[in-house]
Scaffold this motif. Structure first.
Motif, PDB file in Angstrom:
ATOM      1  N   ASN A   1      34.844   4.654  45.390  1.00 13.46           N
ATOM      2  CA  ASN A   1      36.198   4.540  45.771  1.00 13.46           C
ATOM      3  C   ASN A   1      36.198   4.382  47.293  1.00 13.46           C
ATOM      4  O   ASN A   1      37.313   3.642  47.630  1.00 13.46           O
ATOM      5  CB  ASN A   1      36.781   5.926  45.107  1.00 13.46           C
TER       6      ASN A   1
ATOM      7  N   HIS B   1      38.105   0.998  48.208  1.00 12.75           N
ATOM      8  CA  HIS B   1      39.323   1.230  49.010  1.00 12.75           C
ATOM      9  C   HIS B   1      39.403   0.566  50.480  1.00 12.75           C
ATOM     10  O   HIS B   1      40.473   0.134  50.832  1.00 12.75           O
ATOM     11  CB  HIS B   1      39.875   2.637  49.144  1.00 12.75           C
TER      12      HIS B   1
ATOM     13  N   ARG C   1      39.619  -3.167  50.241  1.00 20.48           N
ATOM     14  CA  ARG C   1      40.810  -3.565  49.713  1.00 20.48           C
ATOM     15  C   ARG C   1      41.742  -3.437  51.004  1.00 20.48           C
ATOM     16  O   ARG C   1      42.725  -4.402  51.190  1.00 20.48           O
ATOM     17  CB  ARG C   1      41.601  -2.581  48.701  1.00 20.48           C
TER      18      ARG C   1
ATOM     19  N   ARG D   1      42.062   4.870  56.826  1.00 19.92           N
ATOM     20  CA  ARG D   1      43.455   5.134  56.514  1.00 19.92           C
ATOM     21  C   ARG D   1      43.424   6.170  55.533  1.00 19.92           C
ATOM     22  O   ARG D   1      42.587   6.428  54.771  1.00 19.92           O
ATOM     23  CB  ARG D   1      44.024   3.857  55.916  1.00 19.92           C
ATOM     24  N   PRO D   2      44.558   7.065  55.387  1.00 19.88           N
ATOM     25  CA  PRO D   2      44.624   8.080  54.333  1.00 19.88           C
ATOM     26  C   PRO D   2      44.736   7.396  52.868  1.00 19.88           C
ATOM     27  O   PRO D   2      44.975   6.300  52.918  1.00 19.88           O
ATOM     28  CB  PRO D   2      46.097   8.336  54.669  1.00 19.88           C
ATOM     29  N   ALA D   3      44.021   7.971  52.042  1.00 20.94           N
ATOM     30  CA  ALA D   3      43.885   7.623  50.864  1.00 20.94           C
ATOM     31  C   ALA D   3      45.127   8.183  49.947  1.00 20.94           C
ATOM     32  O   ALA D   3      45.232   9.467  49.836  1.00 20.94           O
ATOM     33  CB  ALA D   3      42.583   8.187  50.163  1.00 20.94           C
ATOM     34  N   ALA D   4      46.047   7.264  49.618  1.00 21.66           N
ATOM     35  CA  ALA D   4      47.286   7.829  49.183  1.00 21.66           C
ATOM     36  C   ALA D   4      47.392   8.073  47.740  1.00 21.66           C
ATOM     37  O   ALA D   4      48.158   7.685  46.827  1.00 21.66           O
ATOM     38  CB  ALA D   4      48.368   6.931  49.425  1.00 21.66           C
ATOM     39  N   VAL D   5      46.509   9.066  47.327  1.00 22.57           N
ATOM     40  CA  VAL D   5      45.982   9.132  45.982  1.00 22.57           C
ATOM     41  C   VAL D   5      46.209  10.552  45.427  1.00 22.57           C
ATOM     42  O   VAL D   5      45.934  11.562  46.426  1.00 22.57           O
ATOM     43  CB  VAL D   5      44.645   8.806  45.614  1.00 22.57           C
TER      44      VAL D   5
ATOM     45  N   ASN E   1      54.496  -3.133  41.638  1.00 23.21           N
ATOM     46  CA  ASN E   1      53.548  -2.273  41.747  1.00 23.21           C
ATOM     47  C   ASN E   1      53.346  -1.679  39.989  1.00 23.21           C
ATOM     48  O   ASN E   1      52.152  -1.519  39.781  1.00 23.21           O
ATOM     49  CB  ASN E   1      53.904  -1.116  42.702  1.00 23.21           C
TER      50      ASN E   1
ATOM     51  N   GLU F   1      51.422  -4.525  38.440  1.00 28.23           N
ATOM     52  CA  GLU F   1      49.749  -4.714  38.866  1.00 28.23           C
ATOM     53  C   GLU F   1      49.285  -3.426  38.469  1.00 28.23           C
ATOM     54  O   GLU F   1      48.241  -3.480  37.603  1.00 28.23           O
ATOM     55  CB  GLU F   1      49.936  -4.824  40.233  1.00 28.23           C
TER      56      GLU F   1
ATOM     57  N   ARG G   1      45.995  -3.258  35.486  1.00 30.04           N
ATOM     58  CA  ARG G   1      44.646  -2.885  35.933  1.00 30.04           C
ATOM     59  C   ARG G   1      44.239  -1.931  35.090  1.00 30.04           C
ATOM     60  O   ARG G   1      43.187  -1.555  34.753  1.00 30.04           O
ATOM     61  CB  ARG G   1      44.782  -2.428  37.488  1.00 30.04           C
TER      62      ARG G   1
ATOM     63  N   VAL H   1      49.592   8.142  42.594  1.00 24.90           N
ATOM     64  CA  VAL H   1      49.981   7.805  44.009  1.00 24.90           C
ATOM     65  C   VAL H   1      50.671   8.969  44.762  1.00 24.90           C
ATOM     66  O   VAL H   1      51.541   9.408  44.178  1.00 24.90           O
ATOM     67  CB  VAL H   1      50.447   6.289  44.232  1.00 24.90           C
TER      68      VAL H   1
ATOM     69  N   VAL I   1      51.267   7.175  51.887  1.00 27.66           N
ATOM     70  CA  VAL I   1      51.063   5.801  52.070  1.00 27.66           C
ATOM     71  C   VAL I   1      51.116   5.133  53.379  1.00 27.66           C
ATOM     72  O   VAL I   1      52.116   5.258  54.095  1.00 27.66           O
ATOM     73  CB  VAL I   1      52.011   4.916  51.098  1.00 27.66           C
TER      74      VAL I   1
ATOM     75  N   ARG J   1      49.662  -3.867  50.866  1.00 23.29           N
ATOM     76  CA  ARG J   1      50.962  -3.599  51.803  1.00 23.29           C
ATOM     77  C   ARG J   1      52.163  -3.116  50.884  1.00 23.29           C
ATOM     78  O   ARG J   1      53.061  -2.758  51.416  1.00 23.29           O
ATOM     79  CB  ARG J   1      51.435  -4.783  52.551  1.00 23.29           C
ATOM     80  N   GLY J   2      52.163  -3.471  49.621  1.00 22.07           N
ATOM     81  CA  GLY J   2      53.169  -3.153  48.755  1.00 22.07           C
ATOM     82  C   GLY J   2      53.973  -1.973  48.700  1.00 22.07           C
ATOM     83  O   GLY J   2      55.268  -1.847  49.240  1.00 22.07           O
ATOM     84  N   LEU J   3      53.238  -0.907  48.461  1.00 27.22           N
ATOM     85  CA  LEU J   3      54.140   0.596  48.669  1.00 27.22           C
ATOM     86  C   LEU J   3      54.480   0.924  49.957  1.00 27.22           C
ATOM     87  O   LEU J   3      55.653   1.226  50.245  1.00 27.22           O
ATOM     88  CB  LEU J   3      53.148   1.389  47.948  1.00 27.22           C
TER      89      LEU J   3
HETATM   90  N1  LIG Z   1      41.427   4.281  44.432  1.00 25.87           N
HETATM   91  C1  LIG Z   1      42.276   4.623  45.409  1.00 25.87           C
HETATM   92  N2  LIG Z   1      41.766   5.769  46.112  1.00 25.87           N
HETATM   93  C2  LIG Z   1      42.581   6.092  47.306  1.00 25.87           C
HETATM   94  N3  LIG Z   1      43.847   5.432  47.499  1.00 25.87           N
HETATM   95  C3  LIG Z   1      44.265   4.498  46.723  1.00 25.87           C
HETATM   96  C4  LIG Z   1      43.487   4.114  45.602  1.00 25.87           C
HETATM   97  N4  LIG Z   1      44.173   3.264  44.969  1.00 25.87           N
HETATM   98  C5  LIG Z   1      45.550   3.035  45.656  1.00 25.87           C
HETATM   99  N5  LIG Z   1      45.274   3.966  46.853  1.00 25.87           N
HETATM  100  C6  LIG Z   1      46.643   3.906  47.560  1.00 25.87           C
HETATM  101  O1  LIG Z   1      47.512   3.124  47.155  1.00 25.87           O
HETATM  102  C7  LIG Z   1      48.192   2.289  48.086  1.00 25.87           C
HETATM  103  C8  LIG Z   1      47.926   0.975  47.469  1.00 25.87           C
HETATM  104  O2  LIG Z   1      49.201   0.488  46.770  1.00 25.87           O
HETATM  105  P1  LIG Z   1      49.676  -0.817  46.949  1.00 25.87           P
HETATM  106  O3  LIG Z   1      50.469  -0.963  48.162  1.00 25.87           O
HETATM  107  O4  LIG Z   1      50.414  -1.202  45.753  1.00 25.87           O
HETATM  108  O5  LIG Z   1      48.341  -1.929  47.051  1.00 25.87           O
HETATM  109  P2  LIG Z   1      48.280  -3.133  46.325  1.00 25.87           P
HETATM  110  O6  LIG Z   1      49.139  -4.210  46.751  1.00 25.87           O
HETATM  111  O7  LIG Z   1      46.766  -3.422  46.708  1.00 25.87           O
HETATM  112  O8  LIG Z   1      48.181  -2.794  44.599  1.00 25.87           O
HETATM  113  C9  LIG Z   1      47.494   2.492  49.404  1.00 25.87           C
HETATM  114  O9  LIG Z   1      48.179   3.188  50.227  1.00 25.87           O
HETATM  115  C10 LIG Z   1      46.278   3.113  48.988  1.00 25.87           C
HETATM  116  O10 LIG Z   1      45.952   4.297  49.835  1.00 25.87           O
END
Ligand SMILES: Nc1ncnc2c1ncn2[C@@H]1O[C@H](COP(=O)(O)OP(=O)(O)O)[C@@H](O)[C@H]1O
Ligand SMILES: Nc1ncnc2c1ncn2[C@@H]1O[C@H](COP(=O)(O)OP(=O)(O)O)[C@@H](O)[C@H]1O
Lengths: 109, 139, 139, 109
Positions: B51, B55, B58, B88-92, C51, C54, C58, C92, C97, C108-110
């Motif tokens: 991940n 991540h 991506r 970057r922070p993982a926004a999960v 989002n 997508e 996914r 999320v 984010v 960049r979406g969110l």
């Molecule tokens: N598996 C993951 N682990 C950590 N963070 C994630 C994960 N999946 C998504 N994120 C977080 O979600 C956000 C991505 O959302 P989004 O902007 O919709 O991207 P995308 O356009 O690639 O789908 C990012 O801020 C990222 O940190």
């Protein structure tokens, strides 16, 4: 890293054998091997997991992608000879219904 | 008695191999850890590392130069992995992760990690991400 | 006086067009909303809908049959969108984010949605997901 | 939905013009149009956004993907005639440095 071996049986069944670890590194080659078989007219495929020492979610995703491709072409994808780790992963991801393990390659179809 | 193994890996797919070799070396040093615990620990750890790799690919797009510091520890109670990176922070929200449908070809990684072990934790701590995978030892 | 426009869309890329046509109709009904507010509201709404699309692709992989109920409201204070769907929880954390690097081709979406408007909120409510986009009207 | 128009100037510059909305729906065709130009030897590309009524993060991702492809081939990708919405999006995503808008297509190179 996994090595992907492919052959066809006398009965026209494709047998794909990933040897070693089936993670992110080998997931794409596995899907490609199944897609290539289907494109060549072999849509019944057994993935022999007897030599697969470890599978992760990417490997599972590759199996599901392969399964879909086979079914689209009127065939199926089945798995054989799972190790305990594979059985555990299938249970934890609720995939043991859609990917029911067979004891041997010959029993799969 | 506790064993700790440490390494700095690169956040790229090939380093999953290095991580798994590291886990194998840990079991050599700690033969007392049971088979079930080995399996579920390795599964969760591989998913969390993958991940971070995926991540960071991506999010950054560039070459994967990000480093991940890995510490594996075994004591009488538990097996634990700590992964630290400076991305970057993982926004999960790990508490909300669920398993996707049968027909999904992706999205199972975090759910599998959470299902496999006793605890998966994520903390943003200043500029770093810290993932902790904890597997309590069973008989 | 408040205007509310409602529609049920399908969680698929083509329906972004339907959503944007719906937004255009909202501005026709509410010509008093300023240009800057229109732009930032539409940007955030499109990102949140994309989002959902997508993420549902996914997560499910199958054909996109998931529905999204959209409600757009305008009153003197604010323009607001509420999107409700019955898919899996979105794991999320919107408060965490961040914007990816310049060279990233996704992710960049969110962050854009959060940057564009005053508030983006996500709630899991029983079996449904509820996304709320709020844009306070400026002079 | 966006319609992607492509032509080449007398100076060998590729001009790509997305007409309408540039969202998830049209992002892939845009990247593909740029990649096709580069593959045919045109690595200096202007994306004329004068007819682009709306761009989202997928559209931006497509521009960045195109930019990378052009630079790999020793060229560049520049954008021209952005509307106010495009300018706002570039600022909010910190992309106004890497994608600096030019007032006209001719000025881009
Ligand atoms: N598996 C993951 N682990 C950590 N963070 C994630 C994960 N999946 C998504 N994120 C977080 O979600 C956000 C991505 O959302 P989004 O902007 O919709 O991207 P995308 O356009 O690639 O789908 C990012 O801020 C990222 O940190
Ligand atoms: N942009 C997003 N919006 C909502 N949820 C997201 C987003 N990105 C990721 N997630 C969540 O993160 C998890 C996906 O993580 P992961 O298992 O690593 O999937 P993958 O293997 O596809 O990267 C899912 O539980 C999903 O709900």
């Amino acid at each position: 890293m996994s090595d992907i071996q492919v052959h066809r049986t006398d009965h026209g069944i494709g047998v794909v054998t990933p040897v070693g670890r089936l993670t992110m590194v080998a997931a794409k080659p596995l899907t490609e091997a199944v897609v290539a078989l289907v494109d060549q007219g072999t849509s019944k495929v057994v993935v022999d997991l007897g030599e697969t020492t470890f599978i992760d979610s990417s490997g599972l995703g590759a199996l599901i992608a392969g399964l879909k491709r086979c079914r689209q072409a009127g065939g199926d994808l089945r798995i054989a000879r799972p190790t305990e780790q594979v059985t555990t992963v299938l249970r934890l991801t609720n995939l043991d219904k859609v990917l029911t393990p067979r004891a041997t390659v010959d029993e799969a179809f | 008695m506790a064993t700790a193994h440490e390494a700095v890996l690169v956040a790229r797919p090939e380093d999953i191999e290095v991580l798994q070799d590291m886990v194998a070396a840990l079991w050599d040093a700690e033969p007392g850890v049971g088979g079930t615990d080995r399996t579920r620990f390795e599964m969760a750890l591989v998913e969390i590392f993958a991940n971070v790799v995926e991540h960071s690919e991506r999010a950054h797009g560039g070459p994967p130069v990000r480093r991940v510091a890995v510490t594996l520890t075994v004591d009488e109670e538990q097996v634990q992995a700590v992964l630290v990176d400076d991305g970057r922070p993982a926004a999960v929200d790990l508490s909300a992760v669920t398993m996707p449908d049968e027909d999904a070809t992706s999205g199972r990684g975090l759910a599998l990690a959470v299902a496999a072990v006793d605890d998966v934790d994520y903390q943003r701590d200043g500029d770093i991400n810290r993932w902790t995978v904890t597997c309590r030892r069973t008989a």
